[in-house]
Design an enzyme around this catalytic site. Structure first.
Site, PDB file in Angstrom:
ATOM      1  N   LYS A 162      22.941  35.379  31.040  1.00 15.67           N
ATOM      2  CA  LYS A 162      21.874  34.614  30.374  1.00 15.67           C
ATOM      3  C   LYS A 162      20.699  35.531  30.048  1.00 15.67           C
ATOM      4  CE  LYS A 162      18.607  32.400  32.794  1.00 15.67           C
ATOM      5  NZ  LYS A 162      17.194  32.420  32.441  1.00 15.67           N
ATOM      6  N   ASN A 163      20.325  36.367  31.005  1.00 16.33           N
ATOM      7  CA  ASN A 163      19.123  37.169  30.805  1.00 16.33           C
ATOM      8  C   ASN A 163      19.315  38.322  29.829  1.00 16.33           C
ATOM      9  OD1 ASN A 163      17.760  35.455  32.428  1.00 16.33           O
ATOM     10  ND2 ASN A 163      17.605  36.829  34.192  1.00 16.33           N
ATOM     11  N   ARG A 192      10.424  27.688  26.882  1.00 13.73           N
ATOM     12  CA  ARG A 192       9.077  28.131  27.198  1.00 13.73           C
ATOM     13  C   ARG A 192       8.941  29.652  27.171  1.00 13.73           C
ATOM     14  NH1 ARG A 192       5.863  24.392  29.891  1.00 13.73           N
ATOM     15  NH2 ARG A 192       5.070  25.961  31.299  1.00 13.73           N
ATOM     16  N   CYS A 231      -4.306  29.700  25.124  1.00 13.45           N
ATOM     17  CA  CYS A 231      -3.969  31.118  25.226  1.00 13.45           C
ATOM     18  C   CYS A 231      -4.476  31.677  26.545  1.00 13.45           C
ATOM     19  CB  CYS A 231      -4.603  31.890  24.081  1.00 13.45           C
ATOM     20  SG  CYS A 231      -3.943  31.389  22.499  1.00 13.45           S
ATOM     21  N   ARG A 247      -2.493  36.123  33.705  1.00  9.57           N
ATOM     22  CA  ARG A 247      -1.066  35.911  33.864  1.00  9.57           C
ATOM     23  C   ARG A 247      -0.675  34.640  33.141  1.00  9.57           C
ATOM     24  NH1 ARG A 247       0.303  36.643  40.072  1.00  9.57           N
ATOM     25  NH2 ARG A 247       2.376  36.925  39.274  1.00  9.57           N
ATOM     26  N   PRO A 248       0.519  34.450  32.670  1.00 12.81           N
ATOM     27  CA  PRO A 248       1.624  35.352  32.938  1.00 12.81           C
ATOM     28  C   PRO A 248       2.061  36.167  31.734  1.00 12.81           C
ATOM     29  CG  PRO A 248       2.476  33.183  32.448  1.00 12.81           C
ATOM     30  CD  PRO A 248       0.997  33.146  32.192  1.00 12.81           C
ATOM     31  N   ILE A 249       1.274  36.243  30.650  1.00 15.02           N
ATOM     32  CA  ILE A 249       1.748  37.054  29.517  1.00 15.02           C
ATOM     33  C   ILE A 249       0.813  38.239  29.236  1.00 15.02           C
ATOM     34  CG2 ILE A 249       3.060  35.210  28.376  1.00 15.02           C
ATOM     35  CD1 ILE A 249       0.600  35.188  26.353  1.00 15.02           C
ATOM     36  N   ASP A 250      -0.082  38.512  30.183  1.00 19.59           N
ATOM     37  CA  ASP A 250      -1.024  39.605  29.962  1.00 19.59           C
ATOM     38  C   ASP A 250      -0.318  40.942  29.712  1.00 19.59           C
ATOM     39  OD1 ASP A 250      -0.176  39.335  32.608  1.00 19.59           O
ATOM     40  OD2 ASP A 250      -1.879  40.437  33.394  1.00 19.59           O
ATOM     41  N   LEU A 251       0.808  41.168  30.381  1.00 19.93           N
ATOM     42  CA  LEU A 251       1.492  42.454  30.219  1.00 19.93           C
ATOM     43  C   LEU A 251       2.173  42.550  28.849  1.00 19.93           C
ATOM     44  CD1 LEU A 251       3.017  42.740  33.817  1.00 19.93           C
ATOM     45  CD2 LEU A 251       0.888  43.725  32.937  1.00 19.93           C
ATOM     46  N   ASP A 291      16.290  36.411  41.542  1.00 18.79           N
ATOM     47  CA  ASP A 291      17.145  35.305  41.092  1.00 18.79           C
ATOM     48  C   ASP A 291      18.292  35.013  42.067  1.00 18.79           C
ATOM     49  OD1 ASP A 291      15.533  35.109  38.902  1.00 18.79           O
ATOM     50  OD2 ASP A 291      16.937  36.031  37.491  1.00 18.79           O
ATOM     51  N   ILE A 297       8.385  38.841  44.003  1.00 15.58           N
ATOM     52  CA  ILE A 297       8.239  38.882  42.542  1.00 15.58           C
ATOM     53  C   ILE A 297       7.477  37.667  42.013  1.00 15.58           C
ATOM     54  CG2 ILE A 297       9.466  38.977  40.327  1.00 15.58           C
ATOM     55  CD1 ILE A 297       9.692  41.541  41.909  1.00 15.58           C
ATOM     56  N   ARG A 304      20.699  25.428  32.478  1.00 12.09           N
ATOM     57  CA  ARG A 304      19.991  26.502  31.774  1.00 12.09           C
ATOM     58  C   ARG A 304      20.640  27.861  32.041  1.00 12.09           C
ATOM     59  NH1 ARG A 304      14.790  26.893  34.141  1.00 12.09           N
ATOM     60  NH2 ARG A 304      14.622  28.632  32.709  1.00 12.09           N
TER      61      ARG A 304
END
Ligand code: UD1
Length: 440
Positions: A22-23, A92, A116, A121-125, A305, A327, A397
């Site tokens: 999946k990943n 998402r 925004c 976090r969580p999309i700062d990187l 995971d 993590i 999923r």
């Protein structure tokens, strides 16, 4: 509403083929946007996350069709680079499309629920990585927009080896004029798989799988045929099921190298492992032994995971095991569900201490997220009596028809359509939320 019913305490036996990861499938679909051409993804699992990604491509103007496990994707017709609220709600983690859409189409906007979060976090990187490559990022209400303009590549120094940010950076850099470097890149096998897919299409990416990745920009990419790597987390889930129930299984289409931090854990549990050519045989003759300490970490450390499935197997171990999650915050919520089966787990901070019990009993439990869902399935497989698992959309999923795979191993498991739509209640039930789950 559907639920899964499992009559447990049966030894598993048989063989199972591990489907594609999946990943890998999700970033590969985001990468297909860069081709503006047709690509063929073999061994692409039928998962709701994959379907959601395919719907994003279709709604943007591309074409996606499936024949068996082969997905044919044609992104030539993409005429929009806006991922709306409706599309975002389907998946998402569609932030992964931001880099490829803006690289190919000049700009892209992605709706982010809750406004925004630039700089947080969580999309700062992801934002940091795209800016380091020369993209400009703006925020308009709930939409985050990325513009390529004169981006010419650069050096991305990730303070943390984020899988998604590394993938977004690769996707954003491939078609730029200059050369880019990602320092402290994530080293997960899925990153290597993405690089292999793009290089076959004409990209010039070197170092994927190590912590420094170099990308020499190319003008365009072309059609590609690509076989997705086997899903190492599915493999870890099946091995956990065998360890929990006893019995034996042969896992086919599996890469032991990708499980280098996982296999020693099963060894410590007392399972016998036989590694063959792309297959692993696991035999579990008795209750698992306790494992002294598992600490999740970035690859090649123990994968977050696989934490919940392995914990479920340890609930019946002889002795006390400790698992520390480093993590994701709040990724130990499955412990409450496992306790419904009689498991004895105490959680302090990000460490769970599992006091093994000789027997678990049947229960009604719910899936709080994807891998938590796998852990309750494993608890039900090892428990005496008939259990019911609710909120199974989370499981769909990441696991293709989990009931079929487990049935092939002799488990008594079936999916039931329940018209009445029963839901079990818990004090902190948050059905449909994914906080703390990197796979949301
Ligand atoms: C991917 C996997 C997921 C796996 C995770 C870690 C996919 C589709 N999902 O998720 O199954 O659990 O890797 O192996 O491949 N973070 C930030 N800022 C960011 C990005 C991430 O703070 O901009 C934090 C996250 O909140 C989390 C940690 O970094 O605490 C790890 O995230 P990341 O490696 O990015 O995971 P994903 O790519 O989301």
């Amino acid at each position: 509403m559907q639920y899964i019913e499992i009559t447990g305490a049966k030894k598993l036996s048989g063989s199972i083929r591990i489907h594609g990861a999946k990943n890998s499938a999700l970033p590969l679909l985001a990468g297909s946007v860069l081709l503006g051409d047709e690509c063929f993804l073999y061994d692409c699992p039928q998962l709701s996350d994959v379907t959601a990604c395919a719907e994003i491509i279709t709604q943007l103007g591309g074409k996606v069709s499936r024949e068996g496990s082969t997905l044919t994707v044609n992104t030539a017709g993409i005429n929009s680079a806006e991922i709306s609220e409706e599309l975002m709600n389907k998946m998402r983690s569609s932030i992964i499309f931001l880099g490829s859409l803006s690289a190919k189409h000049g700009s892209a906007c992605v709706y982010l629920p809750g406004g925004c979060q630039i700089g947080a976090r969580p999309i700062d990187l992801h934002i940091m990585a795209l800016r380091a490559l020369g993209y400009s990022i703006t925020c308009d209400g709930n939409n985050i927009c990325c513009r390529r303009a004169s981006a010419s590549g650069g050096t991305v120094r990730l303070p943390f080896a984020s899988v998604g940010a590394t993938e977004n950076a690769i996707l954003a850099a491939v078609l730029l004029d200059g050369t880019s470097t990602i320092i402290n890149a994530a080293r997960e096998p899925e990153i290597e798989d993405l690089a292999e897919f793009l290089n076959t299409a004409g990209a010039k990416i070197s170092g994927a799988g190590s912590s420094i990745i170099e990308i020499e920009g190319v003008r365009s990419l072309s059609s590609v045929h690509h076989r997705i790597i086997p899903d190492r987390i599915l493999a870890a889930t099946i091995m956990s099921s065998v360890a929990a129930t006893g019995g034996e299984a042969v896992l086919k289409n599996v890469r032991a190298l990708h499980l280098s931090s996982v296999l020693p854990v099963f060894d410590e549990m007392g399972c016998k492992l036989f590694l063959g050519n792309n297959e692993i045989k696991i035999i579990s003759n008795s209750r698992p032994r306790a494992v002294r300490s598992i600490v999740t970490g970035v690859y090649p450390s123990f994968p977050t995971d696989a934490q919940a499935p392995v914990m479920a197997a340890l609930c019946r171990s002889k002795g006390t095991s400790r698992i520390t999650e480093t993590i994701f915050e709040n990724r130990l919520r499955h412990t409450e569900e496992l306790e419904r089966f009689g498991a004895d787990i105490s959680v302090i901070g990000n460490t769970a201490t599992i006091h093994g019990k000789p027997k678990l009993h049947a229960a009604e439990a719910r899936c709080t997220d994807l891998r938590a869902g796998a852990s309750v399935v494993i608890a039900a497989l090892s428990a005496e009596g008939t259990s019911r698992i609710y909120d199974i959309s989370h499981i769909d999923r990441g696991y293709e028809k989990i009931e079929d795979g487990l049935s092939m191993l002799g488990a008594s498991v079936r999916r039931v359509n329940d018209e009445k739509g029963k839901q079990i209640k818990t004090e902190n039930a948050q059905t449909g939320t994914h906080s703390g789950d990197g796979e949301s």
